[in-house]
Design a protein around this motif. Structure first.
Motif, PDB file in Angstrom:
ATOM      1  N   SER A  98       0.793  -1.687   0.074  1.00  0.00           N
ATOM      2  CA  SER A  98      -0.193  -0.198  -0.104  1.00  0.00           C
ATOM      3  C   SER A  98       1.372   1.457   0.049  1.00  0.00           C
ATOM      4  O   SER A  98       0.190   2.490  -0.115  1.00  0.00           O
ATOM      5  N   PHE A  99       2.442   0.853  -0.019  1.00  0.00           N
ATOM      6  CA  PHE A  99       3.196   2.344  -0.117  1.00  0.00           C
ATOM      7  C   PHE A  99       3.810   2.114  -0.940  1.00  0.00           C
ATOM      8  O   PHE A  99       4.106   3.182  -2.004  1.00  0.00           O
ATOM      9  N   ASP A 100       4.294   0.753  -1.458  1.00  0.00           N
ATOM     10  CA  ASP A 100       5.299   1.398  -3.527  1.00  0.00           C
ATOM     11  C   ASP A 100       4.373   1.903  -4.326  1.00  0.00           C
ATOM     12  O   ASP A 100       3.596   1.728  -4.938  1.00  0.00           O
ATOM     13  N   GLN A 101       5.918   2.273  -5.166  1.00  0.00           N
ATOM     14  CA  GLN A 101       5.599   3.149  -5.938  1.00  0.00           C
ATOM     15  C   GLN A 101       6.962   2.954  -6.970  1.00  0.00           C
ATOM     16  O   GLN A 101       8.210   3.570  -6.016  1.00  0.00           O
ATOM     17  N   PRO A 132      -3.648  -5.949   0.469  1.00  0.00           N
ATOM     18  CA  PRO A 132      -3.531  -4.063  -0.215  1.00  0.00           C
ATOM     19  C   PRO A 132      -3.741  -3.964  -1.597  1.00  0.00           C
ATOM     20  O   PRO A 132      -3.530  -3.542  -2.184  1.00  0.00           O
ATOM     21  N   ASP A 133      -3.675  -5.460  -2.184  1.00  0.00           N
ATOM     22  CA  ASP A 133      -2.937  -6.013  -3.178  1.00  0.00           C
ATOM     23  C   ASP A 133      -4.585  -5.366  -4.449  1.00  0.00           C
ATOM     24  O   ASP A 133      -4.742  -5.314  -5.800  1.00  0.00           O
ATOM     25  N   VAL A 134      -6.046  -5.655  -3.664  1.00  0.00           N
ATOM     26  CA  VAL A 134      -6.610  -5.592  -4.189  1.00  0.00           C
ATOM     27  C   VAL A 134      -7.822  -5.075  -3.888  1.00  0.00           C
ATOM     28  O   VAL A 134      -8.166  -4.724  -2.329  1.00  0.00           O
ATOM     29  N   VAL A 135      -8.269  -3.838  -4.300  1.00  0.00           N
ATOM     30  CA  VAL A 135      -9.355  -2.673  -3.460  1.00  0.00           C
ATOM     31  C   VAL A 135     -10.425  -3.240  -2.927  1.00  0.00           C
ATOM     32  O   VAL A 135     -10.667  -4.293  -3.741  1.00  0.00           O
ATOM     33  N   GLU A 136     -11.371  -2.229  -2.026  1.00  0.00           N
ATOM     34  CA  GLU A 136     -11.933  -3.083  -1.410  1.00  0.00           C
ATOM     35  C   GLU A 136     -13.492  -2.702  -2.372  1.00  0.00           C
ATOM     36  O   GLU A 136     -12.707  -2.098  -3.675  1.00  0.00           O
ATOM     37  N   ASN A 186       4.302   8.805   1.982  1.00  0.00           N
ATOM     38  CA  ASN A 186       4.106   7.775   0.801  1.00  0.00           C
ATOM     39  C   ASN A 186       2.923   6.964   2.298  1.00  0.00           C
ATOM     40  O   ASN A 186       1.995   6.562   1.683  1.00  0.00           O
ATOM     41  N   ILE A 187       3.210   7.328   3.322  1.00  0.00           N
ATOM     42  CA  ILE A 187       1.743   7.742   4.137  1.00  0.00           C
ATOM     43  C   ILE A 187       0.788   8.146   3.267  1.00  0.00           C
ATOM     44  O   ILE A 187      -0.710   7.060   2.924  1.00  0.00           O
ATOM     45  N   ALA A 188       0.430   9.088   2.747  1.00  0.00           N
ATOM     46  CA  ALA A 188      -0.447   9.862   2.200  1.00  0.00           C
ATOM     47  C   ALA A 188      -0.653   9.415   0.439  1.00  0.00           C
ATOM     48  O   ALA A 188      -2.177   9.445   0.439  1.00  0.00           O
ATOM     49  N   GLY A 189       0.243   8.787   0.246  1.00  0.00           N
ATOM     50  CA  GLY A 189       0.109   8.521  -0.861  1.00  0.00           C
ATOM     51  C   GLY A 189      -0.026   9.336  -2.076  1.00  0.00           C
ATOM     52  O   GLY A 189       0.377   9.186  -3.518  1.00  0.00           O
ATOM     53  N   VAL A 190       0.660  10.799  -1.213  1.00  0.00           N
ATOM     54  CA  VAL A 190       0.768  12.225  -2.447  1.00  0.00           C
ATOM     55  C   VAL A 190       2.517  12.269  -3.048  1.00  0.00           C
ATOM     56  O   VAL A 190       3.608  11.025  -2.713  1.00  0.00           O
TER      57      VAL A 190
END
Lengths: 491, 476
Positions: free
Chosen positions: A209-212, B274-278, A432-436
């Motif tokens: 959920s952080f990786d980019q 986290p890889d599959v959206v809700e 990264n936490i905020a995704g911005v």
């Protein structure tokens, strides 16, 4: 050719007007790379034969009058946690020592279809866990500005390769600052795009959920060019987002009059090196002189950023790294008496200390009885941190701060102190936490070492931060040229 | 003393989607090992799951069929554990926001209708399969890895193995009806775990729940439950308790065997995937799925009564499985004689299937073949009895009835000259019977008809033979 200085757009122009061929470019970079690698250790795998073959193909196409994209025929280096078909992908780990993927990451497919020439895979902290590239199972990459210092991490190999002119641009990846921090340490432009802007398919997951993925370039124009070619929704990654196709080159214009800049006071406090702070404020002054409005603001939950990150990212990592069990691919110990022993020995021997530390932390945080106290609570704080950014972006266009609290540190200096190492990320993790999106751009030198300016933007508004960076770059007055321990520059 | 058995079931059913839950690989059963695989269902580094919309649709369809509440918002979660058949070190499943919850399945017990509550239905991925080789090594087949499953969890509302059996039958029939799963236990597309314990209703004492796994058929599931029921009651009577443990059924020993004691609850460290959206489930979509749902058993039963004018009981039997109902309707389509078709299926066909423990899908002939047979009988080409013989041959050889009749020369003798000739011979040999009949012994007529049938190897038209014999005796 002065490969140290050449940018992607300059190479593209030379290629188009027939001044040089792709084959010459690629061979030129390999000549340089082969001389530098002994000192730098930026690369884990080099794909010279294939690269020259591809370059010849591009030359052929150009000769036939084909119109090719900006990246065609120009070399690129790839962080070794992005999977490349038929090219070893180790993630800097012993556990994937001989892993040759039978598939490409989406971003690799995109680059290849644009005619980009992959010249090799770069060193990193094992599974991108680290801030110095010292956690690689294979080698320690050096900072081209001072070979006794770290290039930052975890994308240190890519950063050192670009900064030293081994390659004109490279891909890294971010989970908590792994592009921006090495960009800052190596004097490069480095971008962490909005979460979802670039497909993660084929980026070996650290914390999903952080990786980019993010690029390293020499200047802002190159950043715009590279970004144009790597973004977009991917049906293989449902967390990627469908956004209107943009040409980021349009953001390269002199137009920041009235732009509202926020300086979060928490990002300028005592923990930050005074000289670094000074350089950043000087850069802000440049932007102010260009007509931007600057205010001090507060991101009240900043203090919890690092803790939140070090609960959530290891939690996800502990699960993501479970697949490395020695059963299907990667290394497996020879001697074991039971299934459990196979798993335990393979993973104990295959993973390095930092990876094991994080897997243990994450496993702990997800365990029943601790889940609410750690993972769940951190998720709640994550929401608050996101809201901090949302609130500021209601009134401001960008947030500016230093990228890192200090200058590049010495190799070995923080090895025995994980907490000191984690502190390198204190100014980058919240993004990264905020995704911005956020980028780092050089804003001067202190004792011959580069300092990074961090420009943070609204989600999916990469254009604005590129515009601000471009305006700063055009109006800044220092020259970036790594000395690389004296003699390397002579190459 | 009165004991009450509490049984709850956990059923895994593989969904009949074409492709797997997170990739495009085929879900087909029986492919060569590791041929229905790709980097995604092998969990290779960097790959990501993309949720198959059909899987969600099938899950919702099951939820609708079992009267569940369908979630407005749902998500996938990771269930973490290490096992070689689990490619990612976690299974993508659902934890706190299942796709469907709070449903029920109605069963018909001897005491009347009973409702068994369903706690939840969720979607998840199947694992691969370990194959243990003779040299002590293990081989892995990942064809099944990523095949979509629904897990259905019931309340402990069943109070006997018999009720559990009825529940399983109803559940299986319904899943087949709505074309969500083929529910083949022998292929592992339906798997059932049992939770069972006993309460002493006088004292309120109860045994600790035992979990039963590796039950390969309904039969072994029922036998295992019956065995456990006795074991628990025995222990209760001795004032003892069962342990918190998992047991399996051993067919050869006819007993349950301890697999593992559950000292601590396994910690699967569930957390949101986290890889599959809700997922937001749109009302209109659920409505559409509801509208398009294949006919459910009770609806079909009512329609059969109305449309085919057959008794309710027959309709109940004929709709007990979708395959049987389909076979019935297909046969009717070719004969236009729904009552006759029902008679044939209800008697000869179902008896034979029961005797041989077969399903309707296992028979060698088609509905059209059966229709041809009925047409032969109805048209007087063969007698009813010959028809039954032909059916037996159809069961054994799978040939169409016209061929069988032709090959064996079974066409009914309706020709009166021929019958006259045969009957004259029979009467000449059985004068005593003629006298008996004239003296009022009706049975003698039956005997004579029987002799005619015997002489013609059953081919004579019995009604005609009967009529001719009567006329001849009266004129004797």
């Amino acid at each position: 050719m002065d490969f140290l200085k050449l940018t992607v757009h300059e190479l593209r122009d030379k290629l188009r007007n027939g001044e040089i061929t792709s084959e010459e470019i690629v061979k030129g970079y390999f000549d340089r790379l082969e001389k530098l690698e002994d000192k730098l250790d930026s690369f884990l795998t080099i794909t010279k034969k294939e690269a020259i073959k591809e370059a010849k193909k591009i030359d052929e196409r150009l000769k036939n009058g084909e119109k090719l994209g900006d990246l065609a025929g120009i070399p690129v280096a790839i962080k070794d946690n992005i999977v490349t078909k038929d090219i070893k992908t180790t993630c800097g780990s012993k556990i994937l020592e001989d892993f040759i993927p039978p598939y490409n990451a989406t971003i690799i497919e995109k680059l290849k279809s644009e005619g980009a020439i992959i010249i090799g895979k770069t060193n990193l902290d094992e599974f991108a866990m680290g801030s110095s590239t010292e956690n690689s199972a294979y080698k320690v990459t050096k900072n081209p500005w001072d070979l006794t210092r770290v290039p930052g991490g975890s994308s240190g190999g890519s950063a050192a390769a670009v900064a030293s002119g081994e390659v004109p641009y490279a891909l890294g990846s971010e989970t908590g600052g792994s592009v921006r921090q090495p960009a800052s340490f190596c004097g490069l432009v480095g971008l962490k795009p909005t979460y979802g802007l670039i497909s993660r398919y084929g980026l070996v997951a650290f914390a999903s959920s952080f990786d980019q993925i993010g690029p390293f370039t020499k200047d802002v124009e190159d950043l715009a060019i590279v970004l144009n070619n790597i973004i977009g929704y991917d049906k293989m990654d449902t967390t990627s987002v469908e956004v209107e196709k943009k040409d980021y080159k349009n953001a390269l214009k002199d137009d920041i009059k009235g732009l509202k800049i926020a300086l979060p006071k928490e990002y300028f406090d005592e923990g930050i090196n005074k000289e670094v702070k000074g350089k950043v404020l000087k850069a802000v002054k440049v932007l102010e002189d260009l007509g931007a409005k600057v205010d001090e603001v507060s991101l009240p939950h900043s203090d919890y950023g690092l803790a939140t990150y070090y609960v959530l990212a290891p939690s996800e990592a502990s699960s993501n790294l479970s697949r490395f069990d020695g059963i299907r691919y990667g290394s497996r110990v020879k001697d074991y008496d039971s299934l459990d022993e196979l798993f335990i020995k393979t993973r104990s021997e295959g993973f390095g200390e930092e990876v094991k530390r994080r897997v243990m932390m994450g496993t702990y945080c997800l365990s029943s009885g601790y889940y609410d106290e750690y993972y769940n609570k951190a998720q709640k704080v994550r929401t608050l941190i996101k809201k901090d950014f949302d609130d500021i972006f209601k009134e401001y266009d960008v947030i500016i701060s230093p990228t890192t609290p200090s200058l590049p540190f010495k190799i070995g200096e923080r090895n025995d102190d994980p907490l000191a190492m984690y502190m390198s990320d204190i100014l980058t993790v919240s993004v990264n936490i905020a995704g911005v999106p956020a980028l780092s751009i050089p804003c001067g030198l202190i004792d011959g070492l580069p300092v990074g300016l961090q420009i943070i933007g609204k989600a999916f508004d990469e254009e604005t931060i590129i515009k601000v960076a471009y305006n700063y770059e055009k109006n800044s007055d220092f020259i970036l040229e790594p000395k690389m321990g004296g003699d390397i520059n002579e190459l | 003393m009165s004991y009450k058995t509490l049984i709850g079931l956990e059923i895994h059913a593989e969904l009949m989607t074409e492709s797997k839950i997170f990739c495009k690989c085929s879900t087909e059963f029986g492919g060569d090992v590791n041929t229905h695989t790709c980097p995604i269902c092998l969990g290779m580094p960097g790959t990501l799951p993309v949720l198959n919309k059909r899987v969600v649709e099938y899950g919702i369809r099951a939820g609708i069929a079992f009267n569940c509440d369908i979630a407005k918002r749902t998500k996938m979660d990771r269930k973490n554990y290490f096992y070689p058949d689990l490619v990612k070190g976690y299974q993508i499943s659902q934890y706190d926001l299942p796709l469907c919850k709070d449903g029920a399945i109605k069963i018909e017990t001897d005491q009347g209708e009973k409702e068994i509550g369903l706690i939840r239905i969720h979607i998840e991925e199947d694992t691969g399969k370990s194959i243990h080789s003779n040299d002590g090594g293990s081989l892995l087949d990942y064809n099944r890895s990523g095949v979509p499953l629904i897990e259905i969890v019931s309340q402990p509302d069943m109070n006997s193995p018999e009720e559990a059996k009825l529940f399983l039958e109803k559940l299986k029939a319904t899943l087949q009806y709505i074309e969500v799963s083929d529910c083949k236990m022998e292929q592992g597309s339906l798997r059932c775990d049992v939770n069972i314990n006993i309460i002493d209703e006088d004292t309120g004492n109860k045994t600790t729940v035992t979990e039963l796994k590796n039950l390969n058929s309904f039969k072994s599931a029922i036998k295992a439950m019956e065995f456990e029921q006795k074991r628990h009651i025995n222990l209760l009577e001795q004032g003892k308790d069962t342990k918190r443990e998992t047991r399996r059924w051993d067919e050869s020993k006819s007993e349950t065997i301890l697999m593992r004691v559950k000292e601590d609850a396994a910690d699967y460290r569930y957390f949101p995937e986290p890889d599959v959206v809700e997922l937001d489930i749109e009302k209109d979509w659920v409505k559409k799925i509801k509208e398009d749902i294949p006919e459910l058993p009770h609806v079909k039963r009512e329609r059969f009564v109305k449309e085919y004018d057959i008794p309710s009981y027959d309709a109940e039997v004929l709709t007990s499985t979708k395959a049987l109902a389909d076979f019935y309707e297909e046969t009717v389509k070719h004969t236009k004689d729904p009552k006759q078709v029902s008679n044939w299926i209800m008697t000869d066909i179902l008896r034979r299937l029961k005797d041989e423990e077969l399903e309707i899908d296992d028979i060698k002939f088609t509905a059209e073949n059966l229709a041809d047979l009925i047409k032969l009988v109805n048209g007087g080409k063969i007698s009813n009895n010959i028809g039954k013989k032909v059916l037996r041959t159809m069961f054994e050889e799978g040939k169409d009835p016209n061929t069988i009749v032709k090959e064996k020369g079974l066409i009914q003798i309706n020709d009166e000259d021929k019958l006259n000739e045969i009957i004259d011979g029979i009467l000449a040999e059985n004068e005593q019977s003629i006298i008996d009949y004239k003296n009022g012994k009706d049975r003698a007529l039956g005997f004579l008809v029987g002799q005619v049938m015997k002489a013609t190897k059953g081919k004579a038209n019995p009604q005609k033979a009967n009529q001719i014999i009567r006329e001849k005796i009266n004129n004797y």
